[in-house]
Scaffold this active site. Structure first.
Site, mmCIF file in Angstrom:
data_model
loop_
_atom_site.group_PDB
_atom_site.id
_atom_site.type_symbol
_atom_site.label_atom_id
_atom_site.label_comp_id
_atom_site.label_asym_id
_atom_site.label_seq_id
_atom_site.Cartn_x
_atom_site.Cartn_y
_atom_site.Cartn_z
ATOM 1 N N ARG A 157 -2.310 -10.108 5.931
ATOM 2 C CA ARG A 157 -3.077 -10.076 4.231
ATOM 3 C C ARG A 157 -2.154 -8.985 3.061
ATOM 4 O O ARG A 157 -1.837 -7.973 3.601
ATOM 5 C CB ARG A 157 -4.471 -9.258 4.515
ATOM 6 C CG ARG A 157 -5.432 -9.386 2.930
ATOM 7 C CD ARG A 157 -6.026 -8.256 3.112
ATOM 8 N NE ARG A 157 -7.201 -8.626 2.007
ATOM 9 C CZ ARG A 157 -6.480 -8.253 1.040
ATOM 10 N NH1 ARG A 157 -6.269 -7.340 0.539
ATOM 11 N NH2 ARG A 157 -7.825 -7.927 -0.737
ATOM 12 N N LYS A 176 0.983 -1.339 -0.025
ATOM 13 C CA LYS A 176 0.139 0.362 -0.168
ATOM 14 C C LYS A 176 1.037 1.334 0.454
ATOM 15 O O LYS A 176 2.195 1.458 -0.073
ATOM 16 C CB LYS A 176 -0.507 0.459 1.404
ATOM 17 C CG LYS A 176 -2.193 -0.994 1.126
ATOM 18 C CD LYS A 176 -2.794 -0.582 2.112
ATOM 19 C CE LYS A 176 -3.894 -2.285 1.495
ATOM 20 N NZ LYS A 176 -5.166 -2.046 3.140
HETATM 21 C C1 9MG Z 1 -10.264 -6.228 0.652
HETATM 22 N N1 9MG Z 1 -8.362 -5.133 1.107
HETATM 23 C C2 9MG Z 1 -7.698 -4.788 1.022
HETATM 24 N N2 9MG Z 1 -6.955 -4.019 1.721
HETATM 25 C C3 9MG Z 1 -8.361 -4.737 2.985
HETATM 26 C C4 9MG Z 1 -7.683 -4.514 3.935
HETATM 27 O O1 9MG Z 1 -6.017 -3.671 4.204
HETATM 28 N N3 9MG Z 1 -8.254 -5.632 5.435
HETATM 29 C C5 9MG Z 1 -8.674 -6.201 4.347
HETATM 30 N N4 9MG Z 1 -9.665 -6.747 6.322
HETATM 31 N N5 9MG Z 1 -9.439 -6.371 3.048
HETATM 32 C C6 9MG Z 1 -8.790 -5.521 2.454
#
Ligand code: 9MG
Length: 279
Positions: free
Chosen positions: A261, A227
């Protein structure tokens, strides 16, 4: 005291003995993630990407059919179902837990029938019908914070106290789920890095990971892979943010995050193995 997150077919301890951070690999099934040769090609592409993640030791695969990047337009219910459902059915028995990234109650219902282990809702289960859609199942529910919506969220994010406001939002949503009769062991929180936040807001929240977990008494998922908050401190474009993203994942896990994630599964799995060996 031991606490466990109920995760569909799985149970993940998140406090006490035996805690190990879990790696959630991102599997986007949007037309921009494969050359659009139709449904068969997209399923083949998704399966081959999933197999690479499994080889690399992924714990959870998060399948999403709508881009959530800033400025992304919404997709129709029909398109989203057509993109994600064949993939969920194909992945369900390959070993890892399966999550679906959706805010649409009808997709939640269909995904639960397909046997997903988590519903990952960037909208915090605020859509009418979302609570009813997930109530009678045993899948985990990830409640994410987002200010505004993906089309507008990065135009002018503003808070008086970002950490307090995100905690208040997550508390209100967790209470709404509990009031709907949902078992607290199914809940997981997420500060939503990049969803209506400046770089400063994101780092204030990352530094407050332990506080979010303590104050809400729930396990936490952190998603900061590739990000802009990683680009802002490394000066790197998106395709060179792997090492910075692994650093961010470790910063979250060091403060108690249960799930990270990520795009770069192999590198994150190795980094966490070393981190856990040292703790
Ligand atoms: C779908 N998505 C994209 N970024 C995310 C994030 O930071 N957390 C979660 N739970 N889903 C995300």
């Amino acid at each position: 005291m031991q606490s466990t997150l109920q995760f569909g077919r799985f149970n993940y301890p998140w406090r006490g003995q035996g805690v190990r951070a879990r790696v959630m690999g991102i599997l986007n099934v949007t037309p921009d993630s494969f050359s659009d040769g139709g449904n068969y090609q997209s399923l083949e592409f998704a399966l081959s990407h999933a197999e690479q993640m499994i080889e690399a030791g992924v714990d959870i695969i998060d399948v999403g059919g709508e881009s959530t990047r800033p400025g992304s337009p919404p997709v129709s219910l029909e398109d989203e179902l057509q993109r994600v459902m064949p993939v969920l059915y194909a992945l369900r028995d390959l070993g890892p837990a399966i999550s679906v990234d959706t805010y649409k109650p009808q997709v939640m219902r269909e995904a639960i029938i397909a046997g997903v282990d988590m519903i990952n809702d960037i909208n915090g289960f605020r859509a009418p019908g979302a609570l009813d859609a997930v109530r009678d199942s045993d899948c985990a529910l990830c409640i994410m914070h987002m200010q505004s919506d993906p089309q507008h969220m990065q135009l002018a994010p503003a808070y008086t106290d970002v950490v307090a406001e995100v905690i208040a939002f997550l508390r209100e949503r967790a209470e709404a789920l509990l009031a709907a009769g949902i078992d607290p062991r199914r809940l997981c929180i997420d500060p939503g890095f990049g969803f209506g936040k400046t770089v400063e807001h994101n780092y204030a929240l990352l530094k407050a990971t332990a506080r979010l977990i303590d104050e809400l008494n729930l396990p936490l998922l952190a998603g900061l892979s590739r990000k802009s908050m990683v680009g802002a401190v490394t000066g790197k474009p998106v395709e060179q943010r792997m090492a910075g993203s692994v650093g961010g994942a470790l910063a979250a896990v060091a403060q108690g995050a249960l799930i990270v994630r990520v795009h770069d599964v192999a590198e994150t799995v190795d980094a966490l193995k070393v981190w856990h060996a040292a703790h």
